[in-house]
Design a protein around this motif. Structure first.
Motif, PDB file in Angstrom:
ATOM      1  N   THR A 170       0.833  -1.197   0.000  1.00 64.11           N
ATOM      2  CA  THR A 170       0.000   0.000   0.000  1.00 64.11           C
ATOM      3  C   THR A 170       0.867   1.246   0.000  1.00 64.11           C
ATOM      4  O   THR A 170       2.037   1.213   0.370  1.00 64.11           O
ATOM      5  N   SER A 171       0.276   2.364  -0.399  1.00 64.00           N
ATOM      6  CA  SER A 171       1.029   3.617  -0.494  1.00 64.00           C
ATOM      7  C   SER A 171       0.742   4.518   0.701  1.00 64.00           C
ATOM      8  O   SER A 171      -0.359   4.514   1.258  1.00 64.00           O
ATOM      9  N   THR A 172       1.754   5.274   1.070  1.00 72.08           N
ATOM     10  CA  THR A 172       1.570   6.291   2.106  1.00 72.08           C
ATOM     11  C   THR A 172       1.292   7.662   1.498  1.00 72.08           C
ATOM     12  O   THR A 172       0.678   8.511   2.126  1.00 72.08           O
ATOM     13  N   SER A 173       1.751   7.904   0.254  1.00 79.07           N
ATOM     14  CA  SER A 173       1.434   9.166  -0.430  1.00 79.07           C
ATOM     15  C   SER A 173       1.590   8.993  -1.932  1.00 79.07           C
ATOM     16  O   SER A 173       2.383   8.176  -2.397  1.00 79.07           O
ATOM     17  N   LEU A 174       0.810   9.762  -2.664  1.00 81.13           N
ATOM     18  CA  LEU A 174       0.851   9.786  -4.116  1.00 81.13           C
ATOM     19  C   LEU A 174       1.345  11.148  -4.580  1.00 81.13           C
ATOM     20  O   LEU A 174       1.002  12.175  -3.992  1.00 81.13           O
ATOM     21  N   TRP A 175       2.128  11.153  -5.664  1.00 81.86           N
ATOM     22  CA  TRP A 175       2.760  12.381  -6.141  1.00 81.86           C
ATOM     23  C   TRP A 175       2.620  12.495  -7.655  1.00 81.86           C
ATOM     24  O   TRP A 175       2.630  11.502  -8.376  1.00 81.86           O
ATOM     25  N   SER A 176       2.473  13.732  -8.123  1.00 78.33           N
ATOM     26  CA  SER A 176       2.516  14.004  -9.562  1.00 78.33           C
ATOM     27  C   SER A 176       2.945  15.451  -9.755  1.00 78.33           C
ATOM     28  O   SER A 176       3.475  16.079  -8.843  1.00 78.33           O
ATOM     29  N   LYS A 177       2.726  15.983 -10.957  1.00 78.69           N
ATOM     30  CA  LYS A 177       3.117  17.344 -11.314  1.00 78.69           C
ATOM     31  C   LYS A 177       1.885  18.226 -11.464  1.00 78.69           C
ATOM     32  O   LYS A 177       0.815  17.760 -11.862  1.00 78.69           O
ATOM     33  N   ASN A 178       2.038  19.522 -11.164  1.00 75.23           N
ATOM     34  CA  ASN A 178       0.927  20.447 -11.371  1.00 75.23           C
ATOM     35  C   ASN A 178       0.436  20.440 -12.813  1.00 75.23           C
ATOM     36  O   ASN A 178      -0.749  20.649 -13.075  1.00 75.23           O
ATOM     37  N   GLY A 179       1.363  20.233 -13.743  1.00 73.99           N
ATOM     38  CA  GLY A 179       0.944  20.182 -15.144  1.00 73.99           C
ATOM     39  C   GLY A 179      -0.055  19.085 -15.408  1.00 73.99           C
ATOM     40  O   GLY A 179      -0.890  19.200 -16.310  1.00 73.99           O
ATOM     41  N   ALA A 192       4.240   9.155  -8.992  1.00 75.30           N
ATOM     42  CA  ALA A 192       5.038   8.320  -8.096  1.00 75.30           C
ATOM     43  C   ALA A 192       4.228   8.028  -6.847  1.00 75.30           C
ATOM     44  O   ALA A 192       3.386   8.820  -6.431  1.00 75.30           O
ATOM     45  N   ALA A 193       4.494   6.874  -6.272  1.00 74.03           N
ATOM     46  CA  ALA A 193       3.881   6.490  -5.010  1.00 74.03           C
ATOM     47  C   ALA A 193       4.989   6.128  -4.031  1.00 74.03           C
ATOM     48  O   ALA A 193       5.946   5.442  -4.392  1.00 74.03           O
ATOM     49  N   VAL A 194       4.864   6.627  -2.815  1.00 75.70           N
ATOM     50  CA  VAL A 194       5.766   6.218  -1.736  1.00 75.70           C
ATOM     51  C   VAL A 194       5.044   5.111  -0.978  1.00 75.70           C
ATOM     52  O   VAL A 194       3.916   5.294  -0.499  1.00 75.70           O
ATOM     53  N   MET A 195       5.704   3.956  -0.872  1.00 76.72           N
ATOM     54  CA  MET A 195       5.040   2.766  -0.359  1.00 76.72           C
ATOM     55  C   MET A 195       5.300   2.553   1.124  1.00 76.72           C
ATOM     56  O   MET A 195       6.377   2.860   1.644  1.00 76.72           O
ATOM     57  N   ASN A 196       4.300   2.029   1.797  1.00 74.58           N
ATOM     58  CA  ASN A 196       4.483   1.579   3.170  1.00 74.58           C
ATOM     59  C   ASN A 196       5.384   0.348   3.200  1.00 74.58           C
ATOM     60  O   ASN A 196       5.416  -0.436   2.254  1.00 74.58           O
ATOM     61  N   ASP A 197       6.117   0.189   4.304  1.00 75.22           N
ATOM     62  CA  ASP A 197       6.888  -1.036   4.487  1.00 75.22           C
ATOM     63  C   ASP A 197       5.928  -2.211   4.692  1.00 75.22           C
ATOM     64  O   ASP A 197       4.786  -2.036   5.155  1.00 75.22           O
ATOM     65  N   ARG A 198       6.431  -3.378   4.367  1.00 79.21           N
ATOM     66  CA  ARG A 198       5.637  -4.595   4.551  1.00 79.21           C
ATOM     67  C   ARG A 198       6.419  -5.530   5.463  1.00 79.21           C
ATOM     68  O   ARG A 198       7.528  -5.946   5.131  1.00 79.21           O
ATOM     69  N   ASN A 199       5.854  -5.818   6.617  1.00 73.47           N
ATOM     70  CA  ASN A 199       6.528  -6.662   7.607  1.00 73.47           C
ATOM     71  C   ASN A 199       7.931  -6.150   7.915  1.00 73.47           C
ATOM     72  O   ASN A 199       8.878  -6.923   8.056  1.00 73.47           O
ATOM     73  N   GLY A 200       8.067  -4.820   7.992  1.00 72.96           N
ATOM     74  CA  GLY A 200       9.333  -4.200   8.339  1.00 72.96           C
ATOM     75  C   GLY A 200      10.332  -4.093   7.208  1.00 72.96           C
ATOM     76  O   GLY A 200      11.466  -3.660   7.426  1.00 72.96           O
ATOM     77  N   THR A 201       9.935  -4.463   5.988  1.00 73.05           N
ATOM     78  CA  THR A 201      10.840  -4.449   4.836  1.00 73.05           C
ATOM     79  C   THR A 201      10.389  -3.394   3.837  1.00 73.05           C
ATOM     80  O   THR A 201       9.194  -3.277   3.534  1.00 73.05           O
ATOM     81  N   ARG A 202      11.348  -2.634   3.297  1.00 71.09           N
ATOM     82  CA  ARG A 202      11.043  -1.647   2.264  1.00 71.09           C
ATOM     83  C   ARG A 202      10.945  -2.349   0.913  1.00 71.09           C
ATOM     84  O   ARG A 202      11.653  -3.330   0.656  1.00 71.09           O
ATOM     85  N   ILE A 203      10.105  -1.825   0.033  1.00 73.26           N
ATOM     86  CA  ILE A 203       9.774  -2.549  -1.185  1.00 73.26           C
ATOM     87  C   ILE A 203      10.985  -2.803  -2.075  1.00 73.26           C
ATOM     88  O   ILE A 203      11.128  -3.877  -2.654  1.00 73.26           O
ATOM     89  N   VAL A 204      11.888  -1.831  -2.208  1.00 66.23           N
ATOM     90  CA  VAL A 204      13.059  -2.038  -3.065  1.00 66.23           C
ATOM     91  C   VAL A 204      14.000  -3.066  -2.447  1.00 66.23           C
ATOM     92  O   VAL A 204      14.658  -3.827  -3.162  1.00 66.23           O
ATOM     93  N   ASP A 205      14.055  -3.129  -1.126  1.00 64.10           N
ATOM     94  CA  ASP A 205      14.854  -4.164  -0.486  1.00 64.10           C
ATOM     95  C   ASP A 205      14.286  -5.548  -0.769  1.00 64.10           C
ATOM     96  O   ASP A 205      15.016  -6.541  -0.812  1.00 64.10           O
TER      97      ASP A 205
END
Length: 318
Positions: A170-179, A192-205
């Motif tokens: 799941t995401s903690t925040s969503l981002w885009s451009k004013n344009g 872009a979406a900043v994701m919540n950790d899952r079971n203490g692990t970051r998604i890219v890890d």
């Protein structure tokens, strides 16, 4: 366009190694970022995970790509020389998962709700300092234009195939451009979406992350990934097209027959040279002759600092 130029979408099996407008600028600079907090507590996260049952995922319909051409003026803000063009390397997952992780795990399906309807897009993890970022299209996080909203129930499923061995994030925040959020302008159709950790692990890890570059020349040879869900595809597989891109009105373009649902999927440059590749653009909108099941071309926003670079800088430490 000649049908012979169309690159066929192929199932993936294993790792393969603007000119400024004369229109008056809007009140907010189109190159500025906007964000929307989507989760405020563990309760919200649990609710979203419970919401996305296999049945809801299977019945989600493809997002609607933008229809407005690039009209928002490119920002005249000064750009530091090191940001005119920049390359950020990707990363393998941590914890000994590399043998199990490949393009499947760094790509995935995006699910969200808008106006009571469930939709599906595609997206990709991107390496950052925070190691929590997923890039997709702007129209996969926000409706685009004045009066439109940020989407709810936003989730990302890496390596989706009727579920995922890496679970739903799941995401903690969503981002885009004013344009995009103010004008619905596809020149800024990146999100872009900043994701919540899952079971203490970051998604890219957990699954790895692609690199990213901006300010790169047109004409790159890329692999274009996504989960096309509109006929003749059914959204069950990660597919790809490959080929050279060209500049068409300021937009990178590529021959490809993927349909709706592939929106937000990554365009990867230097694919197969390392464990990861470089995000060059994302699937934004498609073209067909007369039959929407016979797509022949996709375009994406040009990744400059005003579009992808500044967005990346806004989320990289989160």
């Amino acid at each position: 366009m000649s049908r012979s130029r169309v690159a066929l979408a192929v199932a993936v099996f294993g790792f393969l190694g603007a000119v400024p407008s004369t229109r008056a600028a809007p009140t907010a600079d189109p190159a500025d970022n906007m964000s929307s907090s989507t989760l405020a507590s563990a309760l919200d996260e649990a609710r979203i995970l419970a919401y996305w049952t296999p049945e809801r995922m299977a019945s989600a319909i493809p997002a609607v790509p933008p229809t407005t051409s690039g009209k928002a003026p490119i920002s005249l803000k000064p750009v530091a020389p090191e940001n005119v063009s920049r390359t950020v390397d990707g990363a393998e997952p941590r914890g000994g998962l590399a043998p199990l992780a490949d393009i499947h795990t760094m790509s995935g399906k995006v699910f969200y709700t808008d106006g009571g309807q469930n939709y599906v897009c595609s997206g990709s993890t991107v390496y950052s300092n925070g190691r929590r970022v997923v890039f997709t299209a702007g129209h996969c996080v926000h409706g685009g234009g004045s009066g439109r909203n940020w989407f709810s129930n936003w989730a990302f499923v890496p390596n989706y195939h009727s579920g995922s061995p890496h679970g739903t994030w799941t995401s903690t925040s969503l981002w885009s451009k004013n344009g995009w959020t103010n004008n619905g302008d596809r020149a800024y159709d990146v999100g872009a979406a900043v994701m919540n950790d899952r079971n203490g692990t970051r998604i890219v890890d957990a699954v790895g992350g692609q690199g990213i570059k901006w300010g790169a020349p047109y004409g790159a040879y890329i692999y274009q990934f996504g989960y096309p869900a509109a006929p003749p595809f059914n959204g069950s597989q990660l597919l790809f097209c490959q080929g050279g891109t060209w500049n068409e009105g300021g937009f990178p373009s590529i021959s490809c027959n993927m349909t709706g649902g592939a929106s937000g999927g990554p365009w990867l440059e230097s694919y197969g040279q390392n464990y990861w590749a470089y995000l060059y653009s994302v699937n934004s909108w498609m073209f067909w002759d007369s039959d929407p099941t016979m797509v022949n071309k996709w375009q994406g926003p040009y990744f400059s600092y005003d579009t992808a670079g500044s967005l990346y800088d806004a989320v990289k430490d989160l």
